[in-house]
Design an enzyme around this catalytic site. Structure first.
Site, mmCIF file in Angstrom:
data_model
loop_
_atom_site.group_PDB
_atom_site.id
_atom_site.type_symbol
_atom_site.label_atom_id
_atom_site.label_comp_id
_atom_site.label_asym_id
_atom_site.label_seq_id
_atom_site.Cartn_x
_atom_site.Cartn_y
_atom_site.Cartn_z
ATOM 1 N N ASP A 1 0.591 -1.186 0.105
ATOM 2 C CA ASP A 1 0.063 -0.056 -0.378
ATOM 3 C C ASP A 1 0.914 1.245 -0.215
ATOM 4 O O ASP A 1 0.893 2.044 -0.237
ATOM 5 C CB ASP A 1 -1.247 0.189 1.448
ATOM 6 C CG ASP A 1 -0.256 -0.003 2.625
ATOM 7 O OD1 ASP A 1 0.577 -0.764 2.355
ATOM 8 O OD2 ASP A 1 -0.843 0.643 3.359
ATOM 9 N N GLU B 1 4.215 0.029 7.444
ATOM 10 C CA GLU B 1 2.798 -1.071 7.439
ATOM 11 C C GLU B 1 3.265 -1.470 6.002
ATOM 12 O O GLU B 1 3.868 -2.811 5.854
ATOM 13 C CB GLU B 1 2.000 -0.167 6.531
ATOM 14 C CG GLU B 1 0.446 -0.688 6.171
ATOM 15 C CD GLU B 1 -0.954 0.468 6.361
ATOM 16 O OE1 GLU B 1 -0.564 1.043 6.854
ATOM 17 O OE2 GLU B 1 -2.112 -0.543 5.953
ATOM 18 N N ASP C 1 -5.690 -2.725 -2.584
ATOM 19 C CA ASP C 1 -5.286 -2.123 -3.416
ATOM 20 C C ASP C 1 -4.285 -2.250 -4.763
ATOM 21 O O ASP C 1 -4.720 -1.701 -5.867
ATOM 22 C CB ASP C 1 -3.501 -1.409 -2.233
ATOM 23 C CG ASP C 1 -4.400 -1.156 -1.450
ATOM 24 O OD1 ASP C 1 -5.408 -1.064 -0.579
ATOM 25 O OD2 ASP C 1 -3.443 0.507 -1.009
ATOM 26 N N TRP D 1 -11.714 -6.238 -1.650
ATOM 27 C CA TRP D 1 -10.195 -6.510 -0.639
ATOM 28 C C TRP D 1 -9.784 -7.806 -0.997
ATOM 29 O O TRP D 1 -9.132 -8.413 -2.086
ATOM 30 C CB TRP D 1 -10.169 -6.322 0.547
ATOM 31 C CG TRP D 1 -9.459 -5.107 1.060
ATOM 32 C CD1 TRP D 1 -8.460 -4.668 1.221
ATOM 33 C CD2 TRP D 1 -10.214 -3.344 0.621
ATOM 34 N NE1 TRP D 1 -8.540 -3.176 1.651
ATOM 35 C CE2 TRP D 1 -9.485 -3.045 1.026
ATOM 36 C CE3 TRP D 1 -11.419 -2.882 0.370
ATOM 37 C CZ2 TRP D 1 -10.258 -0.820 0.970
ATOM 38 C CZ3 TRP D 1 -11.903 -1.835 0.127
ATOM 39 C CH2 TRP D 1 -11.155 -0.680 1.088
ATOM 40 N N GLU E 1 -1.756 9.298 -1.034
ATOM 41 C CA GLU E 1 -3.210 8.011 0.089
ATOM 42 C C GLU E 1 -4.551 8.859 -0.307
ATOM 43 O O GLU E 1 -5.775 8.252 -0.102
ATOM 44 C CB GLU E 1 -2.329 7.670 1.398
ATOM 45 C CG GLU E 1 -3.903 6.830 1.932
ATOM 46 C CD GLU E 1 -3.374 5.989 3.256
ATOM 47 O OE1 GLU E 1 -2.724 7.363 3.891
ATOM 48 O OE2 GLU E 1 -3.540 4.871 3.831
ATOM 49 N N HIS F 1 1.056 6.227 -2.367
ATOM 50 C CA HIS F 1 0.334 5.149 -2.036
ATOM 51 C C HIS F 1 -0.726 4.887 -3.926
ATOM 52 O O HIS F 1 -0.745 6.298 -3.921
ATOM 53 C CB HIS F 1 -1.276 5.348 -1.615
ATOM 54 C CG HIS F 1 -1.439 4.857 0.260
ATOM 55 N ND1 HIS F 1 -0.852 5.004 0.776
ATOM 56 C CD2 HIS F 1 -2.647 4.065 0.430
ATOM 57 C CE1 HIS F 1 -1.919 3.649 1.757
ATOM 58 N NE2 HIS F 1 -2.071 3.254 0.975
HETATM 59 C C1 RAM Z 1 -4.337 1.084 4.399
HETATM 60 C C2 RAM Z 1 -3.623 0.948 3.698
HETATM 61 C C3 RAM Z 1 -4.331 0.384 2.646
HETATM 62 C C4 RAM Z 1 -5.787 -0.436 2.987
HETATM 63 C C5 RAM Z 1 -6.918 -0.367 4.057
HETATM 64 C C6 RAM Z 1 -7.678 -0.206 3.760
HETATM 65 O O1 RAM Z 1 -4.056 1.321 6.466
HETATM 66 O O2 RAM Z 1 -2.983 2.017 3.800
HETATM 67 O O3 RAM Z 1 -4.015 0.847 1.169
HETATM 68 O O4 RAM Z 1 -6.799 -0.990 1.040
HETATM 69 O O5 RAM Z 1 -5.871 0.375 4.718
#
Ligand code: RAM
Length: 883
Positions: A474, A480, A487, A539, A742, A763
């Site tokens: 991500d 993370e 993604d 997902w 992001e 992201h």
């Molecule tokens: C975030 C991540 C990711 C996303 C999830 C739900 O922490 O960065 O991009 O898919 O949450």
């Protein structure tokens, strides 16, 4: 004239792989020809090994040029297979030929004689070198990466030497003082409990007829280092300490072989690296380096014996895709001395990798610290959004006139570096940004004459590069960096335009399958760490969508076959728990249209739309691999009915009334035909009402421009593309973004930074518009039933501020290109279609009778073209509403 010629030959999707372990590898080539209308009508493949024929396909009457399964005698381990393909052209004449090779690795588990070794914690003090004062609570207890070595003496140099190596951790293998290969962070991250990749290296030139030293440095990496954000499991997700496994196979001129394995004969000690962690950074004390430790003549008497930790080298899989490599070096655009002994380095680009620093004139023990950040706040590094990732590298100098520091077992996502403790003035030429990522070949191009759109495309590419470090992550900077399935699926169509990512995704999908929950359903992330288990709508569906995309784009039937059962299991699971076909139960963390802007799409709607799409994709997959598609076709039809009942009103309103709700209903074909137009009008009205702004999050964003354009409102798609006020892609670019953010509001003029707990500036999900730049703006697409770009649909879209746009892709057939240019009151359209493909071209024009081919002949706006290159001119279309 170039005749029909095969090029870019590959085996299992790689140019000349050194170590494959597929029983029946897939052979592919692309085609080019100077002659319009050319096509392959037949091929012949011949494979030899050591001069002996192993397979001759004979002349096969077939247009197929990709994914041809090797059909010869059983492959032997550790052997090189040379292969040649000859093709016949459209007239049935023999045309070009080309050759390539592949090598097999260890095909049978019992060929592994090496065992897993690590430093022996019983004979070795756990923290040596001792704790250094300035370590943090997180890093203080990280053990130093062991250096492992084995000396051996040969009377003769081998004629062939291959090293098969891997680690539970990350490793750098060394032979006679040199780094072996150009891998970074090998063996990469897989679902370690089930599969670990090993690498194959050709080390023939490094082995000598005298003393030789094989060595390795092994660090925690994903195995035992900090991974993800789950603090309950930080450090040591898989094991307590890194381990190494290697088998060096030497072949001599007389036909004899000798093998040097990892075993109890190896010795170890720490070296200069105090610790190395993917998230925290690397700490090096150069005075503790052991010069020559990996070369002959070194006295290793005080080294300690290793421990054989596991005699069973199970679950080893030959690396099937390109590794992580350093692919580019960047120089800073500025280095600013801050006056208090600190320097601030700006690379002008948010990149992923690390810094190589040349240190001049440092005193022994002088401490130089590098901290990394994506953005600045008031001229200083903004570090809050890294959460617990320290992203800090430290170097204690050895006191040499010139020293070079480059961490090896960590990576950071950064544009800025703060350097503290550098002796004297830091010059730009002494700082190099080393860009690393999974080395998928980038073969797509896009350009136009609008700087902001070009920058958007660059940001998308940088996002793809930096976030593909062994797995599709991500983000690359904070604690993370996980393989989130949504993604990946949302960005996959864009990724497949930019680069040849077939082998990369095929390998990761094996980890997705291996990461299914105990109930056998797809997770949110793969490899599966942290507390996340069952996949959420959109997902978990990534496990269905990506195999299907690989089939559509690359013709990858093998991955579809391997994925099919888990794809079906996923949909069966959703079905089982939602018998009324509205997906409300077992929705995992149910993220909805993640990071949308004040337009929360009802979650059951979003989920059910994905349920319907996944059922449809499984039906399609079943048809391809000759399984029973009927149950999933029926299921899809019933979900669609349930969707309409639950979420679609008689006037075409889709409940929630959000852009994403309409987009899902339209793009996934979930509306009764009489409501398509009314629903679309509502979508268009929403975009207009918001003065050409989007509200979509991760799930809706990819569908936005393609859907608007497909329903005749390319003007709105362009208005969104050119938008530069919040929220828009342009807003981030106007504010200096060099990667995709992001969140739409990662930073806004009104509110500054978004909450630091979740605010990555690299992201790729919102960059999924990249697919439309190639597919819509430049116009490269394929027909709904086409596979591997066999039947192209070329539909260049003129609009917005653009005066020209063009794109090209290396498809499995060969090069496809499409572009247009406005000049002198005309539009000029140029297209290229690879041999064997055909295209339906729609020339964008207000007057079909104005369309002329290169000979000046009127040909109309709808053309059916054979392979080759073509140019057409026409009167351009009259601009639509918005623009
Ligand atoms: C975030 C991540 C990711 C996303 C999830 C739900 O922490 O960065 O991009 O898919 O949450």
């Amino acid at each position: 004239m170039t005749m029909l010629t095969p090029y870019a030959l590959s085996t299992d999707g790689r140019a000349t792989p050194l170590g494959i372990d597929e029983k029946s590898p897939l052979l592919s080539w692309r085609l080019r020809s100077d002659r319009n209308g050319d096509a392959q009508t037949a091929y012949r493949i011949r494979v030899t090994e050591g001069g002996t024929e192993r397979w001759d396909s004979g002349r096969v009457e077939s247009p197929e040029n990709s994914g041809i399964a090797y059909g010869g005698s059983v492959l032997r381990s550790r052997a090189r297979y040379e292969w040649t393909v000859t093709v016949w052209n459209a007239d049935g004449e023999e045309a070009g030929a080309a050759d390539s090779w592949f090598e097999t690795a260890l095909l049978h588990p019992d060929e592994w004689t090496a065992v897993w070794i690590d430093r022996n914690p019983h004979v070795h003090p756990p923290f040596d070198p001792p704790v250094v004062d300035d370590l943090t609570d997180r890093t203080r207890h990280l053990p130093a990466p062991p250096h492992l070595r084995r000396s051996f003496t040969l009377d003769d140099a081998p004629v062939r030497a291959r090293l098969y190596a891997t680690a539970r951790g990350v490793y750098e293998a060394r032979l006679n003082g040199r780094k072996i290969g150009d891998h970074e962070l090998a063996p990469g991250w897989t679902e370690y409990g089930t599969r670990i990749l090993y690498q194959t290296y050709d080390v023939t030139d490094l082995v000598t007829a005298s003393e030789n030293v094989l060595g390795a440095v092994v660090a925690d990496g994903w195995w035992s280092g900090f991974v993800g954000f789950d603090s309950r499991h930080q450090a040591q997700h898989y094991g307590a300490a890194p381990q190494f496994l290697a088998q060096l196979v030497l072949e001599f001129a007389d036909g004899s072989t000798r093998t040097i394995d990892t075993d109890g004969e190896w010795v170890e000690r720490p070296g200069a690296i105090r610790y190395a962690d993917l998230l925290m950074g690397q700490y090096e004390d150069a005075s503790r380096a052991q010069p020559g430790w990996d070369a002959p003549g070194y006295d290793a008497n005080d080294w300690l014996p290793v421990r054989v930790v596991d005699p069973n080298p199970a679950n080893l899989v030959a690396e099937p895709d390109e590794p992580v490599r350093v692919t580019e070096e960047l120089h800073p655009v500025s280095v600013t001395a801050l006056g208090d002994g600190r320097h601030l380095v700006d690379f002008g680009q948010n990149l992923v990798g690390r810094v190589r620093l040349t240190v001049r004139g440092a005193k022994t023990g002088q401490r130089i610290r590098l901290r990394h950040a994506e953005v600045l706040e008031d001229g200083e590094l903004y570090l809050e959004n890294l959460r617990t990732a320290e992203a800090t590298d430290v170097y204690l100098a050895a006191g040499q006139p010139v020293e070079v520091f480059e961490p090896t077992f960590t990576f950071h996502g950064f544009r800025y570096v703060e350097v503290v403790g550098y002796p004297g003035l830091l010059h730009a030429q002494d700082v190099v940004g080393r860009v690393l990522h999974s080395d998928t070949p980038f073969t797509g191009t896009f350009e136009c004459d609008d700087e902001m759109v070009d920058q958007l495309h660059r940001n998308i590419r940088w996002g793809q590069r930096g976030n593909w470090v062994s797995v599709p992550t991500d983000c690359p900077q904070r604690d993370e960096r996980l393989g989130w399935l949504a993604d990946a699926q949302i960005f996959a169509p864009t990724a497949m335009r930019n680069a040849d990512v077939q082998a990369f995704f095929a390998r990761w999908l094996a980890d997705v399958r291996a990461a299914t929950t105990p109930e056998g359903v797809f997770p949110d992330i793969a490899p599966r760490v942290a507390m996340l288990t069952e996949g959420a709508p959109a997902w978990g569906d990534g496990g269905v969508i990506i195999p299907w995309l690989l089939y559509r784009v690359y013709g990858d039937v093998r991955t579809l076959e391997r994925s099919y059962d888990s794809m079906a299991a996923w949909v069966d699971h959703v079905h089982r728990h939602n018998p009324d076909l509205i997906w409300r139960n077992r929705t995992g963390n149910n993220y909805g249209d993640w990071l949308q802007v004040d337009a929360d799409t009802p979650r059951a709607l979003l989920a059910t739309a994905y349920f319907a799409q996944s059922a449809a994709l499984i039906a399609s997959a079943a048809r391809v691999i000759k399984k029973d598609a009927q149950p999933y076709e029926d299921l899809h039809a019933r979900i669609k009915d349930a969707f309409i009942d639950a979420f679609v009103e008689d006037d075409g309103r889709v409940v929630g009334d959000t852009q994403t709700g309409y987009l899902l209903a339209l793009a996934f074909d979930l509306l009764p035909s009489h409501l398509v137009e009314p629903a679309f009008e509502r979508l268009a009205a929403d975009v207009e009402k918001r003065d050409h702004h989007l509200t979509t999050g991760f799930v809706g964003v990819a569908l936005l421009c393609p859907t608007l354009a497909a329903h005749g409102r390319a003007d709105l798609a362009y208005a969104l593309l050119h938008q530069d006020t919040y929220p828009s892609w342009g807003y981030s670019i106007v504010h200096g973004a060099t990667t995709i953010w992001e969140r739409w509001d990662g930073w806004t003029a009104d509110r500054g930074f978004q909450a630091a707990q979740m605010n990555s500036f690299n992201h790729y999900s919102l960059g999924s518009i990249g697919d439309w730049l190639y597919g819509g703006v430049a116009g490269i697409d394929q027909a709904p039933d086409s596979v591997g770009y066999r039947s192209l649909v070329l539909r260049p879209t003129i609009g917005g501020r653009l005066g020209f746009a063009r794109a090209s892709q290396e498809t499995v057939r060969g090069r496809v290109a499409s572009g247009w240019r406005l000049a002198d009151g005309e539009v000029v359209v140029d297209v290229e279609i690879p041999p064997g493909s055909t295209a339906e071209l729609t020339v964008p024009t207000s007057d079909p009778s104005s369309v002329r081919d290169a000979d000046g002949e009127a040909v109309g706006a709808q053309l059916r073209l054979e392979s080759g290159t073509y140019r057409f001119t026409a009167q351009p279309p009259t601009p639509k509403k918005g623009h």
